[in-house]
Write an enzyme that holds these catalytic residues in place. Structure first.
Site, PDB file in Angstrom:
ATOM      1  N   CYS A  50      34.133  40.695  32.308  1.00  0.00           N
ATOM      2  CA  CYS A  50      33.483  39.731  31.435  1.00  0.00           C
ATOM      3  C   CYS A  50      34.559  38.849  30.787  1.00  0.00           C
ATOM      4  O   CYS A  50      35.717  39.232  30.700  1.00  0.00           O
ATOM      5  CB  CYS A  50      32.655  40.364  30.338  1.00  0.00           C
ATOM      6  SG  CYS A  50      31.394  41.471  30.939  1.00  0.00           S
TER       7      CYS A  50
ATOM      8  N   ARG B 260      36.863  37.094  36.159  1.00  0.00           N
ATOM      9  CA  ARG B 260      36.659  38.359  35.432  1.00  0.00           C
ATOM     10  C   ARG B 260      35.258  38.918  35.593  1.00  0.00           C
ATOM     11  O   ARG B 260      34.957  40.029  35.149  1.00  0.00           O
ATOM     12  CB  ARG B 260      36.944  38.151  33.948  1.00  0.00           C
ATOM     13  CG  ARG B 260      38.390  37.821  33.655  1.00  0.00           C
ATOM     14  CD  ARG B 260      38.593  37.740  32.173  1.00  0.00           C
ATOM     15  NE  ARG B 260      38.385  39.023  31.548  1.00  0.00           N
ATOM     16  CZ  ARG B 260      39.333  39.860  31.207  1.00  0.00           C
ATOM     17  NH1 ARG B 260      40.576  39.556  31.459  1.00  0.00           N
ATOM     18  NH2 ARG B 260      39.060  41.000  30.627  1.00  0.00           N
TER      19      ARG B 260
ATOM     20  N   TRP C  72      30.021  40.556  33.747  1.00  0.00           N
ATOM     21  CA  TRP C  72      30.030  41.518  34.836  1.00  0.00           C
ATOM     22  C   TRP C  72      29.200  42.682  34.313  1.00  0.00           C
ATOM     23  O   TRP C  72      29.607  43.387  33.400  1.00  0.00           O
ATOM     24  CB  TRP C  72      31.457  41.957  35.161  1.00  0.00           C
ATOM     25  CG  TRP C  72      31.565  42.831  36.374  1.00  0.00           C
ATOM     26  CD1 TRP C  72      31.706  42.430  37.672  1.00  0.00           C
ATOM     27  CD2 TRP C  72      31.573  44.274  36.401  1.00  0.00           C
ATOM     28  NE1 TRP C  72      31.783  43.521  38.497  1.00  0.00           N
ATOM     29  CE2 TRP C  72      31.701  44.663  37.751  1.00  0.00           C
ATOM     30  CE3 TRP C  72      31.460  45.256  35.426  1.00  0.00           C
ATOM     31  CZ2 TRP C  72      31.738  45.999  38.153  1.00  0.00           C
ATOM     32  CZ3 TRP C  72      31.495  46.589  35.820  1.00  0.00           C
ATOM     33  CH2 TRP C  72      31.633  46.946  37.172  1.00  0.00           C
TER      34      TRP C  72
ATOM     35  N   ASN D 155      32.650  41.638  25.132  1.00  0.00           N
ATOM     36  CA  ASN D 155      33.239  42.327  26.289  1.00  0.00           C
ATOM     37  C   ASN D 155      33.391  43.788  25.921  1.00  0.00           C
ATOM     38  O   ASN D 155      33.776  44.083  24.785  1.00  0.00           O
ATOM     39  CB  ASN D 155      34.656  41.824  26.564  1.00  0.00           C
ATOM     40  CG  ASN D 155      34.678  40.487  27.260  1.00  0.00           C
ATOM     41  OD1 ASN D 155      33.641  39.932  27.571  1.00  0.00           O
ATOM     42  ND2 ASN D 155      35.873  39.983  27.482  1.00  0.00           N
ATOM     43  N   GLY D 156      33.170  44.685  26.872  1.00  0.00           N
ATOM     44  CA  GLY D 156      33.390  46.101  26.598  1.00  0.00           C
ATOM     45  C   GLY D 156      32.081  46.869  26.607  1.00  0.00           C
ATOM     46  O   GLY D 156      31.074  46.385  27.131  1.00  0.00           O
TER      47      GLY D 156
ATOM     48  N   GLU E 223      46.152  49.556  51.937  1.00  0.00           N
ATOM     49  CA  GLU E 223      46.018  48.270  51.240  1.00  0.00           C
ATOM     50  C   GLU E 223      45.444  47.204  52.188  1.00  0.00           C
ATOM     51  O   GLU E 223      44.614  46.385  51.776  1.00  0.00           O
ATOM     52  CB  GLU E 223      47.381  47.852  50.675  1.00  0.00           C
ATOM     53  CG  GLU E 223      47.439  46.508  49.988  1.00  0.00           C
ATOM     54  CD  GLU E 223      46.483  46.336  48.799  1.00  0.00           C
ATOM     55  OE1 GLU E 223      45.888  47.313  48.334  1.00  0.00           O
ATOM     56  OE2 GLU E 223      46.329  45.184  48.368  1.00  0.00           O
TER      57      GLU E 223
ATOM     58  N   LYS F 196      42.020  45.244  51.342  1.00  0.00           N
ATOM     59  CA  LYS F 196      41.904  43.778  51.295  1.00  0.00           C
ATOM     60  C   LYS F 196      40.740  43.326  52.172  1.00  0.00           C
ATOM     61  O   LYS F 196      39.943  42.491  51.774  1.00  0.00           O
ATOM     62  CB  LYS F 196      43.197  43.090  51.787  1.00  0.00           C
ATOM     63  CG  LYS F 196      44.347  43.094  50.854  1.00  0.00           C
ATOM     64  CD  LYS F 196      44.204  42.199  49.634  1.00  0.00           C
ATOM     65  CE  LYS F 196      43.559  42.902  48.490  1.00  0.00           C
ATOM     66  NZ  LYS F 196      44.303  43.775  47.641  1.00  0.00           N
TER      67      LYS F 196
ATOM     68  N   GLU G 113      37.168  44.422  50.705  1.00  0.00           N
ATOM     69  CA  GLU G 113      36.700  43.835  49.445  1.00  0.00           C
ATOM     70  C   GLU G 113      36.311  42.376  49.579  1.00  0.00           C
ATOM     71  O   GLU G 113      35.457  41.903  48.832  1.00  0.00           O
ATOM     72  CB  GLU G 113      37.709  44.031  48.312  1.00  0.00           C
ATOM     73  CG  GLU G 113      38.949  43.184  48.388  1.00  0.00           C
ATOM     74  CD  GLU G 113      39.854  43.354  47.174  1.00  0.00           C
ATOM     75  OE1 GLU G 113      39.358  43.345  46.053  1.00  0.00           O
ATOM     76  OE2 GLU G 113      41.079  43.478  47.378  1.00  0.00           O
TER      77      GLU G 113
ATOM     78  N   HIS H  33      42.175  64.389  63.795  1.00  0.00           N
ATOM     79  CA  HIS H  33      41.537  65.470  63.044  1.00  0.00           C
ATOM     80  C   HIS H  33      40.144  65.075  62.548  1.00  0.00           C
ATOM     81  O   HIS H  33      39.635  65.665  61.603  1.00  0.00           O
ATOM     82  CB  HIS H  33      42.434  65.889  61.866  1.00  0.00           C
ATOM     83  CG  HIS H  33      43.762  66.402  62.310  1.00  0.00           C
ATOM     84  ND1 HIS H  33      43.917  67.624  62.932  1.00  0.00           N
ATOM     85  CD2 HIS H  33      44.992  65.830  62.276  1.00  0.00           C
ATOM     86  CE1 HIS H  33      45.190  67.789  63.240  1.00  0.00           C
ATOM     87  NE2 HIS H  33      45.856  66.713  62.856  1.00  0.00           N
TER      88      HIS H  33
ATOM     89  N   LYS I 106      37.991  40.965  38.245  1.00  0.00           N
ATOM     90  CA  LYS I 106      39.451  41.046  38.326  1.00  0.00           C
ATOM     91  C   LYS I 106      40.026  42.211  37.523  1.00  0.00           C
ATOM     92  O   LYS I 106      40.921  42.902  37.986  1.00  0.00           O
ATOM     93  CB  LYS I 106      40.050  39.729  37.828  1.00  0.00           C
ATOM     94  CG  LYS I 106      41.550  39.643  37.946  1.00  0.00           C
ATOM     95  CD  LYS I 106      41.968  39.437  39.374  1.00  0.00           C
ATOM     96  CE  LYS I 106      43.462  39.417  39.557  1.00  0.00           C
ATOM     97  NZ  LYS I 106      43.831  39.710  40.944  1.00  0.00           N
TER      98      LYS I 106
HETATM   99  O1  M6R Z   1      44.723  45.365  36.925  1.00  0.00           O
HETATM  100  P1  M6R Z   1      44.930  46.615  37.748  1.00  0.00           P
HETATM  101  O2  M6R Z   1      46.061  46.477  38.692  1.00  0.00           O
HETATM  102  O3  M6R Z   1      45.040  47.841  36.900  1.00  0.00           O
HETATM  103  O4  M6R Z   1      43.609  46.746  38.590  1.00  0.00           O
HETATM  104  C1  M6R Z   1      43.365  47.865  39.393  1.00  0.00           C
HETATM  105  C2  M6R Z   1      42.381  47.537  40.482  1.00  0.00           C
HETATM  106  O5  M6R Z   1      41.142  47.239  39.919  1.00  0.00           O
HETATM  107  C3  M6R Z   1      42.859  46.354  41.327  1.00  0.00           C
HETATM  108  O6  M6R Z   1      44.118  46.622  41.839  1.00  0.00           O
HETATM  109  C4  M6R Z   1      41.884  46.078  42.478  1.00  0.00           C
HETATM  110  O7  M6R Z   1      41.851  47.157  43.349  1.00  0.00           O
HETATM  111  C5  M6R Z   1      42.344  44.810  43.197  1.00  0.00           C
HETATM  112  N1  M6R Z   1      41.899  43.655  42.491  1.00  0.00           N
HETATM  113  C6  M6R Z   1      41.877  44.743  44.591  1.00  0.00           C
HETATM  114  O8  M6R Z   1      42.414  43.645  45.242  1.00  0.00           O
END
Ligand code: M6R
Length: 614
Positions: free
Chosen positions: A2, A27, A77, A103-104, A487, A491, A494, A510, A609
């Protein structure tokens, strides 16, 4: 998660709020809204879905809306209640004279709601936020003082929040406060701003102050006053923000993600600046304050992180153990916080986070701190909540990352781990000097190798086009590149929503091998070194099950042509440093696949984010 923005001044508030929300859109983006004071009355404008829907509403009512010079805005969000107009912020009280954005999460909102309903409050949404609107309104009815009403309300609220409030009986005033969620004040000439993050205000001012927990700000166009929760005045600590508004421009790229991938050579240079000058000199980490003798005696290291940062942490484990011989555990923060971890004052706990606001990681480092551990934070936001928990800091200097998919911040974290591991090895004298010198030299020339990949993307684009219609994808690697496979898969999934999974290549047989047939692409990260031949054998096994084989390699080995139908070649690099190079083509592959599929690359569905809720 948010985003909040607030404005008071002499300009059209709606324009500034929408600009701020645009810059915060990464966000969260399932609904949005603004509250304005128009001709002495608080009015709400809200929309479900992308911010553009709210912009259209504002456009259609612009003559009326543009009269207002004060307002608060929010981009959501969803946590409590589905994304809808009713649940979109701002929220209001029975009389509609007050508006609040938040927010929160308010943890005791159910209890508060029961109490407030008993007092006659009518709830119109399923959100926890609406309780704040009713609670502040009821305190205002008693005190006729908005700051005091907010102060008294926060005494009853449990949980994490950043909130901003306006009330039509207190014209020209915004009151805002925070607890465990960031909030920053922006200072202008005859105008002032408040935002949940710097992008909300950087277009207008670089003079800012971060509020601390439980501080309350009351702002008009010409004044800013801050008090603490006991009503004591707090001196203003105004700082000059190091951010440039240009960071929020795509600079001609179609998406922020593509721009940020292309920034990576410079990001590596930035990270090295001031820390590694030449390969003959030791690494300097000024903000690592852990006593050198204590560092030599460390019995263990624990690293906590989430998502992409967790993958960077896994590389950190590999190299710290390799260079320093200290055992390192890496754990998702969300797991670490719900078990009895063996953590004490001889444990160094490293928290890794791009945003520095990830709730699980903040909780994890706070728990470790209570047990006496030295806390080292690796973050892109030295101004964040997590950085404030740090005993030692490694700022990663990646600049603002707008795309939800982390790319350049991952690169910066990985490079920071190399620097940290070298630094520790130099203090502990645990690695031959020549090896460290070679590695430092390779780090210095890494940006040129990344640039080579970025200027020759044909094979990656070809591969992306060919495989974009597949429903599943497997990434395999071994050793130090196992996190690269994870990773690469993260990528892809997501931003394209393809079911992509990373495996250690040795684990394929396995279980996962059962899934292989000609509908399954298997991308093998095949960097020259200790495990090259092993992965090659694993790839043969996959090929024998008709999987569609893709190689990502720095090898010129001709026999790869028989085994792989696509080969993405990258410059030669030592195995130990290879994750920093091998990830770049995987970021590009994910990007081009998502782009071919027409996905919303920078704002993938259901994500945000920074994840500020547990
Ligand atoms: O801000 P952070 O690095 O703590 O965020 C952790 C994850 O939410 C973040 O790395 C997320 O997996 C990525 N945005 C994915 O690309």
């Amino acid at each position: 998660m948010c985003g909040i923005v607030g404005y008071i001044g002499s300009n059209t508030a709606a324009d500034i709020l929408l600009e701020g929300l645009t810059n915060l859109e990464y966000r969260g983006y399932d609904s949005s809204g603004i509250a304005l004071n128009i001709d002495g009355k608080v009015q709400l404008f809200k929309a479900q879905g992308k911010l553009q829907n709210l912009k259209n509403i504002v456009q259609n009512n612009y003559a009326e809306i543009s009269k207002s010079k004060i307002g608060i805005g929010h981009i959501r969000w969803a946590t409590h209640g589905v994304p809808s107009i009713e649940n979109a912020h701002p929220h209001t009280c029975n009389c509609g004279r007050l508006a609040v954005v938040h927010n929160g999460i308010i943890e005791n909102f159910k209890e508060l709601k029961v109490k407030l309903e008993a007092q006659g409050c009518t709830f119109r949404s399923q959100t926890d936020t609406e309780t704040i609107a009713h609670l502040v309104a009821s305190k205002f009815a008693q005190t006729k003082d908005l700051t005091e009403a907010v102060r008294l309300a926060t005494k009853e609220i449990e949980g994490a929040y950043a909130i901003a409030v306006i009330h039509q009986d207190v014209e020209g005033t915004i009151v805002a406060t925070r607890r465990n969620a960031p909030l920053v004040i922006g200072f202008g000439e005859g105008e002032n701003f408040v935002g949940s993050d710097i992008p909300a205000l950087i277009q207008y001012t670089k003079k800012a102050m971060y509020l601390d927990d439980n501080q309350i700000v009351t702002m008009t166009a010409d004044s800013v006053k801050v008090i603490d929760s006991d009503n004591n005045p707090v001196a203003l600590k105004i700082e000059n923000l190091p951010w440039e508004p240009v960071a929020l421009s795509k600079m001609g790229y179609k998406h922020f993600m593509l721009k940020e991938i292309h920034e990576q050579p410079d990001i590596v240079r930035n990270v090295l600046t001031g820390k590694l000058s030449t390969s003959d000199e030791p690494v300097i980490l000024k903000e690592v304050t852990l006593d050198r003798e204590k560092l030599k005696d460390l019995s263990r290291i624990q690293i906590v992180a989430c998502g992409t940062s967790l993958h960077a942490a896994m590389i950190g484990k590999y190299i710290i153990e390799d260079f320093c011989g200290v055992p390192v555990d890496v754990e998702p923060s969300s797991e670490y916080i719900y078990r009895k971890t063996i953590t004490d004052e001889n444990t160094l706990v490293i928290g890794v986070s791009q945003s520095g606001e990830t709730a699980d990681t903040i909780t994890a480092v706070r728990q470790a701190k209570k047990k006496g551990s030295h806390i080292l934070i690796v973050t892109n936001r030295p101004d964040s909540t997590m950085a404030r928990e740090a005993d030692s800091l490694v700022p990663v200097n990646a600049g603002i990352e707008v795309s939800v998919a982390a790319t350049k911040s991952y690169m910066a974290q990985v490079i920071s781990f190399y620097l940290l591991a070298i630094y520790m090895a130099e203090v502990k004298n645990s690695m031959p000097k020549e090896e460290l010198t070679d590695l430092k030299h390779e780090l210095v020339i890494l940006p040129q190798k990344i640039e080579k990949i970025l200027t020759n993307k044909d094979e990656i684009q070809k591969c992306a086009r060919k495989f974009s219609s597949f429903k599943d994808f497997i990434f395999v690697a071994r050793g130090i590149n196992f996190p690269t496979a994870l990773e690469g898969a993260l990528k892809l999934k997501e931003i394209s929503y393809i079911n992509a999974t990373g495996y250690s290549a040795g684990e394929l047989k396995h279980g996962p091998i059962a899934m292989l047939d000609d509908s399954m692409p298997v991308l093998a990260v095949l960097m020259k070194g200790k495990v090259y031949d092993k992965i090659l054998s694993n790839a043969e096994e996959a090929k024998a099950r008709n999987a569609r084989m893709i190689a990502l390699t720095d090898s010129e080995d001709e026999k790869l042509e028989e085994l792989f139908e696509n080969i993405i070649r990258i410059p030669e690099i030592s195995e130990i440093l290879s994750p920093a190079l091998a990830i770049v083509p995987l970021q590009l592959l994910a990007y081009y696949i998502a782009e071919f599929l027409g996905k919303d690359v920078d704002q993938p569905r259901n994500l945000a984010k920074s994840v500020t809720v547990e």
